[in-house]
Design an enzyme around this catalytic site. Structure first.
Site, PDB file in Angstrom:
ATOM      1  N   GLY A  17     -26.743  26.055 -46.502  1.00  0.00           N
ATOM      2  CA  GLY A  17     -26.330  27.488 -47.456  1.00  0.00           C
ATOM      3  C   GLY A  17     -24.812  26.331 -47.931  1.00  0.00           C
ATOM      4  O   GLY A  17     -23.993  27.710 -47.959  1.00  0.00           O
ATOM      5  N   LEU A  18     -24.648  25.607 -48.251  1.00  0.00           N
ATOM      6  CA  LEU A  18     -23.309  24.782 -48.355  1.00  0.00           C
ATOM      7  C   LEU A  18     -23.481  24.674 -50.151  1.00  0.00           C
ATOM      8  O   LEU A  18     -22.429  24.620 -50.831  1.00  0.00           O
ATOM      9  CB  LEU A  18     -23.323  23.153 -48.283  1.00  0.00           C
ATOM     10  CG  LEU A  18     -22.995  23.507 -45.998  1.00  0.00           C
ATOM     11  CD1 LEU A  18     -22.939  21.423 -45.916  1.00  0.00           C
ATOM     12  CD2 LEU A  18     -21.997  24.202 -45.932  1.00  0.00           C
ATOM     13  N   GLY A  21     -28.196  23.351 -54.015  1.00  0.00           N
ATOM     14  CA  GLY A  21     -29.052  24.475 -55.433  1.00  0.00           C
ATOM     15  C   GLY A  21     -27.595  23.736 -56.975  1.00  0.00           C
ATOM     16  O   GLY A  21     -28.028  24.190 -56.968  1.00  0.00           O
ATOM     17  N   ILE A  22     -27.077  24.828 -56.067  1.00  0.00           N
ATOM     18  CA  ILE A  22     -25.427  24.366 -57.692  1.00  0.00           C
ATOM     19  C   ILE A  22     -25.010  23.431 -57.504  1.00  0.00           C
ATOM     20  O   ILE A  22     -24.802  22.908 -58.482  1.00  0.00           O
ATOM     21  CB  ILE A  22     -24.302  25.267 -56.705  1.00  0.00           C
ATOM     22  CG1 ILE A  22     -25.124  27.181 -56.621  1.00  0.00           C
ATOM     23  CG2 ILE A  22     -23.495  26.003 -58.254  1.00  0.00           C
ATOM     24  CD1 ILE A  22     -25.821  27.811 -57.359  1.00  0.00           C
ATOM     25  N   GLU A 153     -38.663  17.487 -40.816  1.00  0.00           N
ATOM     26  CA  GLU A 153     -40.427  17.638 -41.459  1.00  0.00           C
ATOM     27  C   GLU A 153     -38.995  16.866 -42.830  1.00  0.00           C
ATOM     28  O   GLU A 153     -40.220  16.536 -43.695  1.00  0.00           O
ATOM     29  CB  GLU A 153     -40.122  19.291 -42.267  1.00  0.00           C
ATOM     30  CG  GLU A 153     -40.935  19.857 -41.560  1.00  0.00           C
ATOM     31  CD  GLU A 153     -39.660  20.593 -40.532  1.00  0.00           C
ATOM     32  OE1 GLU A 153     -38.271  20.097 -40.373  1.00  0.00           O
ATOM     33  OE2 GLU A 153     -40.511  21.849 -39.954  1.00  0.00           O
ATOM     34  N   GLN A 196     -18.463  13.208 -41.088  1.00  0.00           N
ATOM     35  CA  GLN A 196     -18.432  12.112 -40.805  1.00  0.00           C
ATOM     36  C   GLN A 196     -20.006  11.612 -39.963  1.00  0.00           C
ATOM     37  O   GLN A 196     -21.067  10.581 -40.717  1.00  0.00           O
ATOM     38  CB  GLN A 196     -17.505  11.410 -39.400  1.00  0.00           C
ATOM     39  CG  GLN A 196     -16.326  11.348 -40.344  1.00  0.00           C
ATOM     40  CD  GLN A 196     -14.870  10.987 -38.681  1.00  0.00           C
ATOM     41  OE1 GLN A 196     -15.563  10.002 -37.997  1.00  0.00           O
ATOM     42  NE2 GLN A 196     -14.393  12.166 -38.839  1.00  0.00           N
ATOM     43  N   CYS A 394     -41.055  45.846 -61.519  1.00  0.00           N
ATOM     44  CA  CYS A 394     -42.595  45.552 -61.161  1.00  0.00           C
ATOM     45  C   CYS A 394     -42.881  46.958 -59.723  1.00  0.00           C
ATOM     46  O   CYS A 394     -43.047  47.968 -60.337  1.00  0.00           O
ATOM     47  CB  CYS A 394     -42.418  44.226 -60.244  1.00  0.00           C
ATOM     48  SG  CYS A 394     -44.545  43.764 -59.626  1.00  0.00           S
ATOM     49  N   HIS A 520     -41.371  40.856 -64.717  1.00  0.00           N
ATOM     50  CA  HIS A 520     -40.322  39.932 -63.912  1.00  0.00           C
ATOM     51  C   HIS A 520     -39.540  39.701 -65.124  1.00  0.00           C
ATOM     52  O   HIS A 520     -39.038  38.103 -65.287  1.00  0.00           O
ATOM     53  CB  HIS A 520     -39.896  39.131 -62.977  1.00  0.00           C
ATOM     54  CG  HIS A 520     -40.364  39.891 -61.739  1.00  0.00           C
ATOM     55  ND1 HIS A 520     -40.862  40.644 -60.469  1.00  0.00           N
ATOM     56  CD2 HIS A 520     -41.956  40.437 -61.611  1.00  0.00           C
ATOM     57  CE1 HIS A 520     -40.835  40.828 -59.993  1.00  0.00           C
ATOM     58  NE2 HIS A 520     -42.262  40.665 -60.195  1.00  0.00           N
ATOM     59  N   GLU A 522     -36.239  39.710 -65.158  1.00  0.00           N
ATOM     60  CA  GLU A 522     -34.816  38.401 -64.158  1.00  0.00           C
ATOM     61  C   GLU A 522     -35.353  37.228 -64.797  1.00  0.00           C
ATOM     62  O   GLU A 522     -34.290  36.085 -64.326  1.00  0.00           O
ATOM     63  CB  GLU A 522     -34.766  39.297 -63.094  1.00  0.00           C
ATOM     64  CG  GLU A 522     -35.930  38.568 -61.981  1.00  0.00           C
ATOM     65  CD  GLU A 522     -37.029  39.935 -61.791  1.00  0.00           C
ATOM     66  OE1 GLU A 522     -36.990  40.087 -62.400  1.00  0.00           O
ATOM     67  OE2 GLU A 522     -37.605  39.390 -60.639  1.00  0.00           O
TER      68      GLU A 522
HETATM   69  N1  GLN Z   1     -46.725  45.183 -54.798  1.00  0.00           N
HETATM   70  C1  GLN Z   1     -46.821  45.210 -56.452  1.00  0.00           C
HETATM   71  C2  GLN Z   1     -48.105  44.601 -56.722  1.00  0.00           C
HETATM   72  O1  GLN Z   1     -48.348  43.557 -56.293  1.00  0.00           O
HETATM   73  C3  GLN Z   1     -45.672  45.348 -56.616  1.00  0.00           C
HETATM   74  C4  GLN Z   1     -45.098  43.547 -56.808  1.00  0.00           C
HETATM   75  C5  GLN Z   1     -44.119  43.199 -56.747  1.00  0.00           C
HETATM   76  O2  GLN Z   1     -42.829  44.106 -57.209  1.00  0.00           O
HETATM   77  N2  GLN Z   1     -44.056  41.775 -56.907  1.00  0.00           N
HETATM   78  O3  GLN Z   1     -48.309  45.112 -57.323  1.00  0.00           O
END
Ligand code: GLN
Length: 543
Positions: A17-18, A21-22, A153, A196, A394, A520, A522
């Protein structure tokens, strides 16, 4: 040796969490603005084949790539910083490496040999990294090793990175170690001991870092830098302060100002001149805001903000475009469930609406399973009947359909078979292709699919074109037996895929902004280039 690919390896010390990635994304961005061909890889030392079966509440969002990979969320950071699309090969897990090696062993490729971590596993790791670099003709590949140095790991991976330095020479490899300088007392002294110890741990396995990026609340003092430099045995100009920033997109500039590009160029024998103005303009748009927009995210995994990083980033990208700061209120959808017979439906509905009315917009993100789903359905109703801008993604798309069927079309038993497998009115159901699937890993409908939008729709207005390509991750879909009925009552289905077999977009044209997508969006939003559905949603929240 001079033709060897160049690598930057980013390791982590002290704790997770430091912002490793950024730091990784920022370094890659700085090299990209130097005109170099750069990409990133995330190593995840866990034994899962990919992130697809992991709980977002413990591990953060599952990020989906164009090719349908279910990846660690850092891949999303790389894509956003570099404004690029990466393949799932850029997320290297121990699960994948081990299963590749075991497959070869069964095929008899190692006949007569004892198959071992060194050299077989380490060779497989090196092969993957070099292959990516070669195939994509990269000048530099920045490789982030997940976990904390000292974890069991990650040992085979760190060993492989050490071997690359040995084989390709130190002018082709640069190790960046991310650590922490905590401040514990009121005096405010930055403590260097954790750094250190963590550097010692790294050296114990044969790696001497070239650069340290030290996470801290406020900039590292000269004295802290001097002390770390002495104990870690690296020059003072190679100790970078990675202090808290107002926006993650300001970190490249922060590191640039401390000379990280010069230090990397010196280590890797590069001639790099960054042109950072364009990026800084984008980064500054997240800081130069006037006014706020309050948005409620009502979902299932709200206890860990990382469960929805890409959704949050997409909202921030859209906010920055309009010069607005986005304030997100996280609401666990279970809060909006009607628990007992005593809670009359009408009163609860009013209570929920009262709580949600204070927001400029409501977003329902993805999710799985029945817990909290009735609360989401109640949320969709509150947004719809109170004319509050709404974006469903979704699961949010699917439950907006259930709500509309129940409350507008008066099909009281309407549901999704995910919530109620026996429902008499399955308005959302299992996709037919999913019925024969027995294993859960990597078997959802994943990755990029073409979507066609109807000409006279909001969807078409939003995207400005007929065909779009979006990423998916789902098993259920809208049951088109109910399409005519729902459309008659005012919900329009304006985007579809797979030759019309799958509905991808819904909207209510009479509403201020009621828009939901099966895909999605996003995952494809970028700073400076917000994803259109998010951009239009935030715009609707402002106006
Ligand atoms: N659970 C739903 C599906 O499998 C929606 C999946 C999601 O929101 N990524 O279709």
């Amino acid at each position: 040796m001079s033709n060897s690919p160049k690598f930057i390896f980013v390791t982590g010390g002290v704790m997770s969490g430091l912002g490793k990635g950024i730091v990784t994304s920022s370094i890659a961005k700085l090299l990209q603005v130097c005109g170099l061909r750069v990409s990133c890889v995330k190593i995840d030392p866990y034994l899962n084949f990919d992130a697809g079966t992991m709980n977002p509440l413990t591990h953060g969002e599952v990020f989906v790539t164009d090719d349908g990979g279910e990846c660690d969320m850092d891949i999303g950071n790389y894509e956003r910083f570099l404004n690029t699309s990466l393949s799932s090969r850029h997320n290297l897990t121990a699960g994948r490496i081990f299963s590749n090696v075991l497959k070869l062993e069964r095929e008899g490729k190692y006949l007569g040999q004892c198959v071992q971590i060194i050299p077989h596993i380490t060779d497989a790791i090196k092969y993957e990294l070099r292959n990516i670099s070669r195939n994509e003709k990269l000048d530099v590949l920045v490789v982030e090793c997940g976990g904390t140095v000292g974890d069991i790991e990650s040992l085979p991976f760190l060993e492989a990175l050490r071997q690359i330095e040995l084989e390709d020479g130190s002018s082709n490899t640069c190790f960046v170690h991310v650590t922490l300088a905590p401040v514990l007392d009121a005096v405010g002294e930055q403590k260097t001991k954790p750094t250190q110890h963590s550097v010692q741990e790294l050296r114990r396995i044969g790696i001497q870092p070239n650069i340290l990026a030290v996470r801290c609340k406020t900039p590292l003092t000269k004295e802290t830098i001097r002390k770390i430099s002495l104990f870690a045995s690296i020059p003072t100009d190679c100790v970078m302060s990675s202090h808290d920033a107002a926006s993650i997109y300001s970190v490249p500039e922060m590191l640039f100002k401390q000379g990280i590009v010069n230090v990397i160029s010196r280590n890797l024998d590069l001639k790099a001149k960054p042109k950072i103005t364009k990026w800084n303009k984008i980064a500054n748009s997240f800081l130069d805001t006037n006014g706020i927009v309050k948005i409620a995210i009502v979902g299932k995994y709200v206890d860990l903000k990382d469960s929805y990083v890409s959704v949050v980033q997409a909202l921030l990208h859209a906010g920055a475009k309009f010069g607005k700061e986005i304030i997100i209120e996280w609401i666990d959808s279970e809060r909006f469930e009607i628990k007992s017979q005593n809670d009359s439906e009408k009163e609860s509905g009013k209570l929920i609406a009262d709580q949600l009315k204070q927001f400029s917009g409501i977003l329902v993100p993805g999710g799985f399973g029945s817990r909290g789903s009735e609360g989401i359905i109640n949320t969709c109703q509150a947004a719809r009947s109170n004319n509050i801008p709404f974006l469903g993604i979704c699961f949010g798309f699917q439950l907006a359909i259930v709500e509309f069927a129940r409350n507008v079309c008066e099909i009281k038993s309407a549901s999704s078979t995910e919530l109620d497998p026996e429902t008499k009115n399955p308005v959302v159901l299992y996709m037919p292709e999913q019925l024969d699937i027995k294993v859960l890993g990597g078997t959802m409908r994943l990755g990029l699919h073409d979507i066609f939008l109807k000409p006279d729709s909001n969807a078409f207005q939003i995207y400005g074109r007929k065909k779009i390509q979006k990423r998916h991750r789902h098993r259920y879909e809208f049951n088109q037996d109910y399409l005519d009925l729902l459309e008659k009552r005012g919900m329009k289905f304006t985007g579809s895929s797979d030759d019309g077999r799958r509905i991808e977009v819904l909207e209510i044209p009479t509403h201020r902004f009621y828009f939901a997508i099966q895909f999605h969006g996003e995952f494809q939003s970028r700073p400076g280039l917000p994803e259109p559905a998010f951009e239009s949603f935030v715009k609707a929240c402002i106006t």
